[in-house]
Design a protein around this motif. Sequence first.
Motif, PDB file in Angstrom:
ATOM      1  N   ALA A  37       4.747  -2.647  -0.757  1.00 24.65           N
ATOM      2  CA  ALA A  37       4.272  -3.139  -2.049  1.00 24.65           C
ATOM      3  C   ALA A  37       4.367  -4.654  -2.022  1.00 24.65           C
ATOM      4  CB  ALA A  37       5.097  -2.561  -3.199  1.00 24.65           C
ATOM      5  N   ASP A  38       3.837  -5.312  -3.042  1.00 33.50           N
ATOM      6  CA  ASP A  38       4.018  -6.764  -3.123  1.00 33.50           C
ATOM      7  C   ASP A  38       5.459  -7.043  -3.527  1.00 33.50           C
ATOM      8  OD1 ASP A  38       1.420  -7.070  -2.442  1.00 33.50           O
ATOM      9  OD2 ASP A  38       0.765  -8.015  -4.312  1.00 33.50           O
ATOM     10  N   GLU A  91       2.950 -10.562   9.701  1.00 31.98           N
ATOM     11  CA  GLU A  91       1.551 -10.719  10.097  1.00 31.98           C
ATOM     12  C   GLU A  91       0.669 -10.392   8.886  1.00 31.98           C
ATOM     13  OE1 GLU A  91       0.726  -8.354  13.489  1.00 31.98           O
ATOM     14  OE2 GLU A  91       2.157  -9.385  14.801  1.00 31.98           O
ATOM     15  N   GLU A  92      -0.088 -11.383   8.422  1.00 33.26           N
ATOM     16  CA  GLU A  92      -0.907 -11.217   7.237  1.00 33.26           C
ATOM     17  C   GLU A  92      -2.398 -11.267   7.542  1.00 33.26           C
ATOM     18  OE1 GLU A  92       0.508 -14.267   4.599  1.00 33.26           O
ATOM     19  OE2 GLU A  92       2.243 -13.080   3.950  1.00 33.26           O
ATOM     20  N   ALA A  93      -2.757 -10.950   8.787  1.00 31.49           N
ATOM     21  CA  ALA A  93      -4.167 -11.011   9.190  1.00 31.49           C
ATOM     22  C   ALA A  93      -5.039 -10.124   8.321  1.00 31.49           C
ATOM     23  CB  ALA A  93      -4.307 -10.622  10.667  1.00 31.49           C
ATOM     24  N   VAL A  94      -4.498  -9.009   7.827  1.00 33.92           N
ATOM     25  CA  VAL A  94      -5.292  -8.094   7.002  1.00 33.92           C
ATOM     26  C   VAL A  94      -5.736  -8.750   5.703  1.00 33.92           C
ATOM     27  CG1 VAL A  94      -3.256  -7.118   5.860  1.00 33.92           C
ATOM     28  CG2 VAL A  94      -5.324  -5.765   6.020  1.00 33.92           C
ATOM     29  N   LEU A  95      -4.990  -9.769   5.249  1.00 34.10           N
ATOM     30  CA  LEU A  95      -5.325 -10.458   4.006  1.00 34.10           C
ATOM     31  C   LEU A  95      -5.955 -11.820   4.241  1.00 34.10           C
ATOM     32  CD1 LEU A  95      -2.178  -9.714   1.794  1.00 34.10           C
ATOM     33  CD2 LEU A  95      -4.413  -8.635   1.664  1.00 34.10           C
ATOM     34  N   THR A  96      -5.440 -12.562   5.221  1.00 33.70           N
ATOM     35  CA  THR A  96      -5.862 -13.950   5.407  1.00 33.70           C
ATOM     36  C   THR A  96      -6.697 -14.165   6.651  1.00 33.70           C
ATOM     37  OG1 THR A  96      -3.866 -14.549   6.660  1.00 33.70           O
ATOM     38  CG2 THR A  96      -3.748 -14.704   4.253  1.00 33.70           C
ATOM     39  N   PHE A 109       3.424  -9.180   1.208  1.00 34.93           N
ATOM     40  CA  PHE A 109       2.343  -8.471   0.539  1.00 34.93           C
ATOM     41  C   PHE A 109       2.126  -7.073   1.116  1.00 34.93           C
ATOM     42  CE2 PHE A 109       1.289 -13.002   0.015  1.00 34.93           C
ATOM     43  CZ  PHE A 109       1.278 -13.049  -1.373  1.00 34.93           C
ATOM     44  N   SER A 110       1.772  -6.175   0.233  1.00 36.94           N
ATOM     45  CA  SER A 110       1.538  -4.787   0.611  1.00 36.94           C
ATOM     46  C   SER A 110       0.492  -4.680   1.718  1.00 36.94           C
ATOM     47  CB  SER A 110       1.066  -4.006  -0.626  1.00 36.94           C
ATOM     48  OG  SER A 110       0.769  -2.670  -0.286  1.00 36.94           O
ATOM     49  N   GLY A 111       0.768  -3.827   2.702  1.00 33.00           N
ATOM     50  CA  GLY A 111      -0.164  -3.600   3.800  1.00 33.00           C
ATOM     51  C   GLY A 111       0.017  -4.518   4.980  1.00 33.00           C
ATOM     52  N   THR A 112       0.785  -5.614   4.830  1.00 30.41           N
ATOM     53  CA  THR A 112       1.027  -6.514   5.951  1.00 30.41           C
ATOM     54  C   THR A 112       2.162  -5.964   6.820  1.00 30.41           C
ATOM     55  OG1 THR A 112       2.534  -7.883   4.619  1.00 30.41           O
ATOM     56  CG2 THR A 112       0.200  -8.496   4.665  1.00 30.41           C
ATOM     57  N   LEU A 113       2.323  -6.525   8.002  1.00 30.31           N
ATOM     58  CA  LEU A 113       3.260  -5.967   8.984  1.00 30.31           C
ATOM     59  C   LEU A 113       4.383  -6.953   9.292  1.00 30.31           C
ATOM     60  CD1 LEU A 113       3.735  -3.523  10.909  1.00 30.31           C
ATOM     61  CD2 LEU A 113       2.493  -4.827  12.648  1.00 30.31           C
ATOM     62  N   VAL A 114       5.613  -6.485   9.210  1.00 30.09           N
ATOM     63  CA  VAL A 114       6.774  -7.308   9.571  1.00 30.09           C
ATOM     64  C   VAL A 114       6.876  -7.334  11.092  1.00 30.09           C
ATOM     65  CG1 VAL A 114       9.272  -7.599   9.363  1.00 30.09           C
ATOM     66  CG2 VAL A 114       7.959  -6.676   7.442  1.00 30.09           C
ATOM     67  N   THR A 159       2.561  -2.957  -7.613  1.00 33.03           N
ATOM     68  CA  THR A 159       2.303  -1.738  -6.846  1.00 33.03           C
ATOM     69  C   THR A 159       0.855  -1.309  -7.033  1.00 33.03           C
ATOM     70  OG1 THR A 159       3.003  -0.346  -8.711  1.00 33.03           O
ATOM     71  CG2 THR A 159       4.694  -0.931  -7.082  1.00 33.03           C
ATOM     72  N   GLY A 160       0.398  -0.439  -6.152  1.00 36.37           N
ATOM     73  CA  GLY A 160      -0.928   0.148  -6.276  1.00 36.37           C
ATOM     74  C   GLY A 160      -2.045  -0.862  -6.398  1.00 36.37           C
ATOM     75  N   GLY A 161      -2.869  -0.689  -7.404  1.00 33.50           N
ATOM     76  CA  GLY A 161      -4.032  -1.551  -7.588  1.00 33.50           C
ATOM     77  C   GLY A 161      -3.702  -2.953  -8.019  1.00 33.50           C
ATOM     78  N   ASP A 162      -2.454  -3.223  -8.436  1.00 31.81           N
ATOM     79  CA  ASP A 162      -2.071  -4.576  -8.839  1.00 31.81           C
ATOM     80  C   ASP A 162      -1.647  -5.443  -7.666  1.00 31.81           C
ATOM     81  OD1 ASP A 162      -2.568  -4.132 -11.494  1.00 31.81           O
ATOM     82  OD2 ASP A 162      -0.535  -3.441 -11.952  1.00 31.81           O
ATOM     83  N   THR A 163      -1.530  -4.873  -6.468  1.00 32.94           N
ATOM     84  CA  THR A 163      -1.181  -5.653  -5.289  1.00 32.94           C
ATOM     85  C   THR A 163      -2.393  -6.442  -4.807  1.00 32.94           C
ATOM     86  OG1 THR A 163      -1.763  -3.845  -3.794  1.00 32.94           O
ATOM     87  CG2 THR A 163       0.513  -3.902  -4.602  1.00 32.94           C
TER      88      THR A 163
END
Length: 545
Positions: A172-173, A185-190, A217-222, A234-238
Amino acid sequence: MDESPPDAPDTPDTPGGSGDDTGANTPWHALEADEALRRHDAAREGLSGDEARERLERFGPNALKPPEKAGVLRRFLRHFHNILIYILVLAAIGTALLGHWVDTGVILAVVLINTLIGFVQEGKAEKALDAIRRMLSPQAVALRDGERREVPADTLVPGDIVYLQAGDRVPADVRLFEARNLQVEEAVLTGESVAVEKDTAAVDEGADLGDRRGMAFSGTLVSFGRGTGVVVATGGDTEIGRISTMLGEVESLETPLVRQVAQFGRWLAGVIIVISAATFAFGFWVRDYPLDEIFLAAASLAVSTIPEGLPAILTIALAIGVQKMARRNAIIRKLPAVETLGSVSAICSDKTGTLTRNEMTVQALMTGAGEYGVSGVGYAPHGDFTRDGVEVEPADAPCLEEVLRAGLLCNDAEVFEKDGQWVMQGDPTEGALVTAAFKAGLNTRHEHECLPRTDVIPFESDHRYMATLHHDHDGHGRIYLKGAPERVLELCEHQATADGREPLRADEWHAAMDAIAARGQRLLAIARRETTAEQRELTYGDVEQ
């Protein structure tokens, strides 16, 4: 030695406060962590089980809401909505009335095949687009009732305290209040290929997404380190939820090909009607042909004028284009979109890492003996080393081979072949160093057997380097160091050359660094120092003495 590899409205239904306190537009990155906790009526001790269940009922599950979809039958029938298809259906009716059953069967087969191809392709694309909703982590470690528990990620609620560590996908965020060497790693967002170092400090409210270092941020990888924070969305607010929402709000536009085919179909229908009507009128009123005969003649003329093969040819050509794009991992939802790509005259991108493959590659190596070029792209270990345009064997260039060995040993990334593709696990920059070593014929297992790692100092932003301690089987110790060039140069007094060790010529190194950086390449420095057999632990003092 130096090496140079390359807004939703606020919602009043929020915990412990008004919608203005915890709304979707709240700039959590600009608030201190304690303020984020206060706004969510939460504490570092976590939520109770009852409070978590109450908030879950209030906010709903931590999952991306799937967009409304048309049913299978509606999607299938939608592919008949094409003026050429309408003309073909009319042609099939006409040939059936004339008793030409073979022609009727051929025309209907063309219509069905054309529709099925488009229907199947759209179904495949819909499944691929659904993948973004599966990017949320399935599990998370949260603090509930004062205990660390592994819970389903979709049960997380704003105010939950979650723990992050290397290898986790952020569920989640999260507003971080503890971060130890945390990199995400935030490639999915940036689109940025390099992991972002995280801390707990608040940043300016207008900071770009990639500069919000106090947020995970939600969906990114540590990719490295550990962190703890409070769930703020959470959810759609991320952030990734907003991307999914925007994808669902994209308006469908007619592509150039669709407009042109529709215009051609209207002209064709008009011409067919005019010619058939003129033929009927001429034959019936001027030549006095019987009504049934002249009607059949006009209908036959209309059917023969229709290009039955055109829709099939268009569909097959577009389907071939879709398959070629799919082999390059490009999702094409609707067939005519392939032709639209051919109408593009300019592509605008923000910066490197957005349209690239998120892979780093070593392109140049600068040693005390000179600069070497490295060929090859990506993580496949195929490439050569050159100096002044002449191919060089690393085994014949001791400085080159040693810097590649250092980059391989002072490294935590892995590069391996999977299903015919070379993939990397870890930091992209470290992966590039491993690949460069492979190109020189070095083997990870063999090098680690010859020089086992005894201790390590992980990379930290405060020190800007990583160091490893190794000992060979004779007991000789060796420290390898890699990090920011200016920091590594501060710690060096000598440089390795083809003639041996010489005093460090810092000015020459800085000039070389400026020249390489001007080519748009990232810079990384690597150094080595011999140590004693008795040293078995590595401290910052050992490196910086």
